[in-house]
Design a protein around this motif. Structure first.
Motif, PDB file in Angstrom:
ATOM      1  N   THR A 366       0.831  -1.213   0.000  1.00 59.20           N
ATOM      2  CA  THR A 366       0.000   0.000   0.000  1.00 59.20           C
ATOM      3  C   THR A 366       0.862   1.258   0.000  1.00 59.20           C
ATOM      4  O   THR A 366       0.546   2.250  -0.667  1.00 59.20           O
ATOM      5  CB  THR A 366      -0.916   0.007   1.241  1.00 59.20           C
ATOM      6  N   LEU A 367       1.974   1.222   0.741  1.00 56.62           N
ATOM      7  CA  LEU A 367       2.852   2.387   0.847  1.00 56.62           C
ATOM      8  C   LEU A 367       3.831   2.484  -0.320  1.00 56.62           C
ATOM      9  O   LEU A 367       4.624   3.428  -0.383  1.00 56.62           O
ATOM     10  CB  LEU A 367       3.634   2.324   2.157  1.00 56.62           C
ATOM     11  N   GLU A 368       3.779   1.506  -1.224  1.00 56.28           N
ATOM     12  CA  GLU A 368       4.639   1.480  -2.412  1.00 56.28           C
ATOM     13  C   GLU A 368       6.122   1.505  -2.035  1.00 56.28           C
ATOM     14  O   GLU A 368       6.923   2.279  -2.565  1.00 56.28           O
ATOM     15  CB  GLU A 368       4.306   2.659  -3.337  1.00 56.28           C
ATOM     16  N   LEU A 369       6.480   0.638  -1.086  1.00 58.62           N
ATOM     17  CA  LEU A 369       7.849   0.581  -0.591  1.00 58.62           C
ATOM     18  C   LEU A 369       8.583  -0.618  -1.175  1.00 58.62           C
ATOM     19  O   LEU A 369       8.085  -1.743  -1.133  1.00 58.62           O
ATOM     20  CB  LEU A 369       7.864   0.480   0.938  1.00 58.62           C
ATOM     21  N   THR A 370       9.752  -0.381  -1.723  1.00 60.83           N
ATOM     22  CA  THR A 370      10.619  -1.460  -2.175  1.00 60.83           C
ATOM     23  C   THR A 370      11.529  -1.874  -1.014  1.00 60.83           C
ATOM     24  O   THR A 370      11.590  -1.208   0.027  1.00 60.83           O
ATOM     25  CB  THR A 370      11.500  -1.005  -3.340  1.00 60.83           C
ATOM     26  N   GLU A 371      12.262  -2.983  -1.197  1.00 63.00           N
ATOM     27  CA  GLU A 371      13.213  -3.373  -0.164  1.00 63.00           C
ATOM     28  C   GLU A 371      14.323  -2.337  -0.014  1.00 63.00           C
ATOM     29  O   GLU A 371      14.883  -2.168   1.072  1.00 63.00           O
ATOM     30  CB  GLU A 371      13.786  -4.758  -0.451  1.00 63.00           C
ATOM     31  N   ASP A 412      -0.959  10.434   3.635  1.00 63.22           N
ATOM     32  CA  ASP A 412      -1.015   9.915   2.263  1.00 63.22           C
ATOM     33  C   ASP A 412       0.372   9.696   1.660  1.00 63.22           C
ATOM     34  O   ASP A 412       0.486   9.469   0.455  1.00 63.22           O
ATOM     35  CB  ASP A 412      -1.804  10.881   1.372  1.00 63.22           C
ATOM     36  N   ALA A 413       1.429   9.780   2.471  1.00 57.32           N
ATOM     37  CA  ALA A 413       2.788   9.624   1.944  1.00 57.32           C
ATOM     38  C   ALA A 413       2.961   8.251   1.318  1.00 57.32           C
ATOM     39  O   ALA A 413       2.457   7.247   1.828  1.00 57.32           O
ATOM     40  CB  ALA A 413       3.811   9.833   3.055  1.00 57.32           C
ATOM     41  N   ARG A 414       3.700   8.207   0.234  1.00 56.60           N
ATOM     42  CA  ARG A 414       3.981   6.961  -0.460  1.00 56.60           C
ATOM     43  C   ARG A 414       5.433   6.970  -0.940  1.00 56.60           C
ATOM     44  O   ARG A 414       6.034   8.022  -1.145  1.00 56.60           O
ATOM     45  CB  ARG A 414       3.055   6.776  -1.675  1.00 56.60           C
ATOM     46  N   SER A 415       5.986   5.778  -1.075  1.00 55.85           N
ATOM     47  CA  SER A 415       7.308   5.585  -1.664  1.00 55.85           C
ATOM     48  C   SER A 415       8.368   6.484  -1.005  1.00 55.85           C
ATOM     49  O   SER A 415       8.543   6.443   0.210  1.00 55.85           O
ATOM     50  CB  SER A 415       7.220   5.831  -3.173  1.00 55.85           C
ATOM     51  N   ASP A 416       9.064   7.328  -1.796  1.00 57.88           N
ATOM     52  CA  ASP A 416      10.102   8.192  -1.245  1.00 57.88           C
ATOM     53  C   ASP A 416       9.549   9.133  -0.177  1.00 57.88           C
ATOM     54  O   ASP A 416      10.271   9.530   0.744  1.00 57.88           O
ATOM     55  CB  ASP A 416      10.756   9.019  -2.351  1.00 57.88           C
ATOM     56  N   GLY A 417       8.271   9.483  -0.313  1.00 53.61           N
ATOM     57  CA  GLY A 417       7.655  10.379   0.666  1.00 53.61           C
ATOM     58  C   GLY A 417       7.589   9.758   2.055  1.00 53.61           C
ATOM     59  O   GLY A 417       7.689  10.459   3.068  1.00 53.61           O
ATOM     60  N   VAL A 418       7.409   8.458   2.110  1.00 55.74           N
ATOM     61  CA  VAL A 418       7.403   7.758   3.404  1.00 55.74           C
ATOM     62  C   VAL A 418       8.769   7.887   4.066  1.00 55.74           C
ATOM     63  O   VAL A 418       8.881   8.183   5.263  1.00 55.74           O
ATOM     64  CB  VAL A 418       7.030   6.271   3.212  1.00 55.74           C
ATOM     65  N   VAL A 419       9.817   7.663   3.279  1.00 57.93           N
ATOM     66  CA  VAL A 419      11.177   7.755   3.811  1.00 57.93           C
ATOM     67  C   VAL A 419      11.458   9.166   4.299  1.00 57.93           C
ATOM     68  O   VAL A 419      12.020   9.365   5.389  1.00 57.93           O
ATOM     69  CB  VAL A 419      12.205   7.332   2.742  1.00 57.93           C
ATOM     70  N   ARG A 420      11.047  10.173   3.523  1.00 57.36           N
ATOM     71  CA  ARG A 420      11.280  11.565   3.928  1.00 57.36           C
ATOM     72  C   ARG A 420      10.538  11.891   5.219  1.00 57.36           C
ATOM     73  O   ARG A 420      11.067  12.578   6.097  1.00 57.36           O
ATOM     74  CB  ARG A 420      10.844  12.513   2.807  1.00 57.36           C
ATOM     75  N   GLN A 421       9.309  11.398   5.342  1.00 56.53           N
ATOM     76  CA  GLN A 421       8.519  11.677   6.541  1.00 56.53           C
ATOM     77  C   GLN A 421       9.180  11.078   7.783  1.00 56.53           C
ATOM     78  O   GLN A 421       9.254  11.723   8.835  1.00 56.53           O
ATOM     79  CB  GLN A 421       7.110  11.098   6.380  1.00 56.53           C
ATOM     80  N   ILE A 422       9.675   9.859   7.652  1.00 52.14           N
ATOM     81  CA  ILE A 422      10.336   9.205   8.788  1.00 52.14           C
ATOM     82  C   ILE A 422      11.607   9.959   9.171  1.00 52.14           C
ATOM     83  O   ILE A 422      11.872  10.218  10.357  1.00 52.14           O
ATOM     84  CB  ILE A 422      10.643   7.738   8.450  1.00 52.14           C
TER      85      ILE A 422
END
Length: 592
Positions: A366-371, A412-422
């Motif tokens: 759902t978060l569009e996260l790769t390894e 609504d963060a996804r992909s690179d946005g998730v990493v930036r938020q963290i």
């Protein structure tokens, strides 16, 4: 064998009305708790819903004076001593702000002083043994806290554990006040209240023989039901009562979860806490349980398993598979970069972040996260915990909420946005470079041995090539093969060769006390029990019977500068400390 066994709040055990003193007999070991235990106690008290259960103490009545009852502490001296130091830290803060206290808190302060010190004798109510200057250090801490006690400050008092424990709790109360936006006095009063209402089971025995038989029985015989066992029993009873599934099926699903988590009970219990904290918003509401702790875990899962039992079990089983990978339960023949990142996070003592990592793993599609995304996050968390575990900031009690809040803020963060938020959330609470550098240049070995080892091995691994690679985490029957080596020995009775090198016996003692546990005096060697107190040259050139270099010529880049030196002193330690500290700062940077 047992005269009585009853539970008491701490304030009753230390009540000045009973005039009981607790004496640690001289054969007991020295005070040995470290920061990990101090943090755990503080965390448990801050997060406790109701009175926190502290465990059991075993005592033996040694009263000789009918006016003063004295009991020996056969088991539980570490808890009682640490609790007394914590209460002394709260007394110090309250005493400093005495003029602003209301009548109730002023009475609490007076009562606290009488709980810690017997006013008629100026002696502490809990009396550690004298070995290792424990008693003198303890009385000095009480005196520093503003209590009227006979104290004799000994040399190097501040470098020993009791003084460090006192400083830790003083700092923790100050940080708690800042985090909760409380006045220092209000924060100290909250900690005092939580500590004095915490529960201990006091077992009194009639003789030393009975005491030791009971101690042996409690520690080596039988396995009491754990919270995980009780939760399982509740699950099986509920599945049968509600006819959702038969007991055998429910038991099989529960066992599937445990199989994913390995054999260690600590991992099972931690998973259940982290699962609730990670997915709290998706689970049935449990009153007065904002965060899962050891003390409220059973009550939480009675609520979590109150409906949709099959759905909950399926979710727990799925999450446990992810948690097993995060925890590196099964060693993979060809670990992926993400698995290697998980291993580094474990070695950096980053398990509190599993709340966040479990949520990310469970939601990765759902978060569009790769390894690669996940590996980047885990490496950031590793740097965060190396800094946190040396500086103590942010406080342990706030870590669960930190990662729960990070989940809540994801939006609504996804992909690179998730990493930036963290990264943004971690940067806001990470210890500064200045504070991290200060700790790196100090007595790092005393601050946290495990993180110190992780830092040193990481620096050594960074200097390896494919041809020179060696497993610094290999173990044999005695533990790690590669261990921390103090270049200037840390033990007493420093050999004459070292005394002469450092300028004589008196100067050598000062240099050893000030520098032995600093980063610049530490390295990694294999089989370093063979090095011990040998001279610097012998340590440098040491070989085993097979001709293997087990001294500093062992091929690690971490030791490259040592093999060209013929002597080792304070200036060398200082210089190497400054250089390695800057290397560590670059290796474990702030989130960017």
């Amino acid at each position: 064998m047992i005269n009585s066994a009853e539970q008491y709040p701490v304030h009753a055990l230390l009540s000045p009305d009973t005039d009981v003193s607790y004496r640690v007999p001289p054969y007991q070991r020295e005070y040995s708790w470290r920061r990990s235990e101090w943090e755990a106690l503080f965390d448990d008290l801050v997060n406790a819903d109701g009175a926190h259960f502290l465990g059991t103490i075993i005592i033996l009545d040694r009263t000789r004076d009918s006016l003063q009852r004295t009991v020996e502490v056969i088991d539980g001296q570490q808890r009682l001593t640490t609790l007394s130091i914590l209460l002394a830290a709260t007394h110090s803060v309250l005493d400093e702000h005495r003029e602003g206290l209301d009548a109730e808190n002023a009475f609490n302060l007076l009562n606290l002083s009488r709980q810690l010190v017997r006013g008629t004798t100026r002696q502490p109510r809990v009396t550690p043994q004298r070995q290792g200057q424990n008693l003198d250090d303890f009385c000095t801490v009480l005196a520093d806290a503003g209590l009227e006690v006979d104290a004799h400050r000994q040399r190097h008092h501040g470098n020993r554990r009791i003084a460090k424990c006192y400083r830790y709790f003083s700092s923790a109360i100050e940080q708690f006040a800042a985090d909760q936006e409380l006045t220092p006095a209000s924060a100290a009063e909250r900690i005092r209240f939580a500590a004095t209402r915490a529960i201990l089971v006091k077992i009194e025995v009639p003789s030393s023989a009975d005491a030791f038989v009971l101690f042996e029985s409690l520690n080596n015989r039988g396995v009491p039901l754990s919270p995980v066992d009780l939760i399982k029993n509740h699950l099986l009873a509920e599945s049968e009562r509600r006819a959702v599934m038969n007991v055998e099926e429910a038991f099989e699903r529960w066992n599937t979860m445990l199989t994913n988590l390995g054999d260690a009970y600590a991992t099972h219990e931690r998973f259940l806490r982290h699962y609730y904290n990670a997915f709290k918003t998706d689970l049935p509401e449990v009153r007065n349980a904002s965060v899962a702790t050891r003390s409220n875990l059973i009550r939480i899962y009675e609520g979590v398993l109150s409906d949709a039992l099959e759905v909950r079990l399926e979710s727990l089983a799925s999450a446990s598979a992810d948690y097993g990978r995060i925890s590196c339960i099964t060693e993979r023949d060809d670990p992926a970069p993400l698995d290697q990142a998980f291993q580094r996070l474990i070695r950096a003592q980053g398990t509190p972040s599993y709340v966040l990592v479990l949520w990310l793993m469970s939601r990765r599609e759902t978060l569009e996260l790769t390894e690669s995304h996940l590996s980047e996050v885990v490496d950031v968390l590793t740097s965060f915990f190396v800094r946190r575990n040396l500086t103590g900031y942010p406080q342990t009690y706030g870590l669960a909420k930190l990662f729960m809040t990070t989940i809540e803020k994801m939006g609504d963060a996804r992909s690179d946005g998730v990493v930036r938020q963290i990264k943004s959330n971690l940067l806001a609470v990470s210890s500064s470079d200045e504070l991290f550098r200060e700790r790196l240049q100090g007595r790092i070995y005393e601050e946290n041995v495990d993180v110190t080892r992780f830092i040193l091995t990481t620096l050594a691994e960074d200097g390896m090539t494919r041809e020179t690679s060696v497993d610094l985490w290999a173990q044999d029957s005695n533990g790690y093969v590669w261990t921390i080596e103090h270049i200037l020995p840390q033990g007493s009775n420093l050999p004459r060769s070292w005394q002469d090198m450092l300028g004589g016996e008196a100067t050598a003692a000062i240099v050893q006390e000030e520098h032995k546990h600093r980063l610049g005096n530490l390295t990694i060697t294999a089989y370093n029990s063979n090095l011990g107190n040998k001279s610097f040259q012998q340590k440098r050139d040491r070989q085993d019977s097979n001709g293997r270099n087990i001294g500093y010529r062992n091929g690690l880049s971490l030791n490259s500068e040592l093999i060209v030196l013929d002597c080792w002193g304070a200036e060398d330690i200082d210089s190497r400390t400054l250089r390695l500290a800057e290397q560590v700062l670059r290796r474990f940077p702030l989130p960017a």
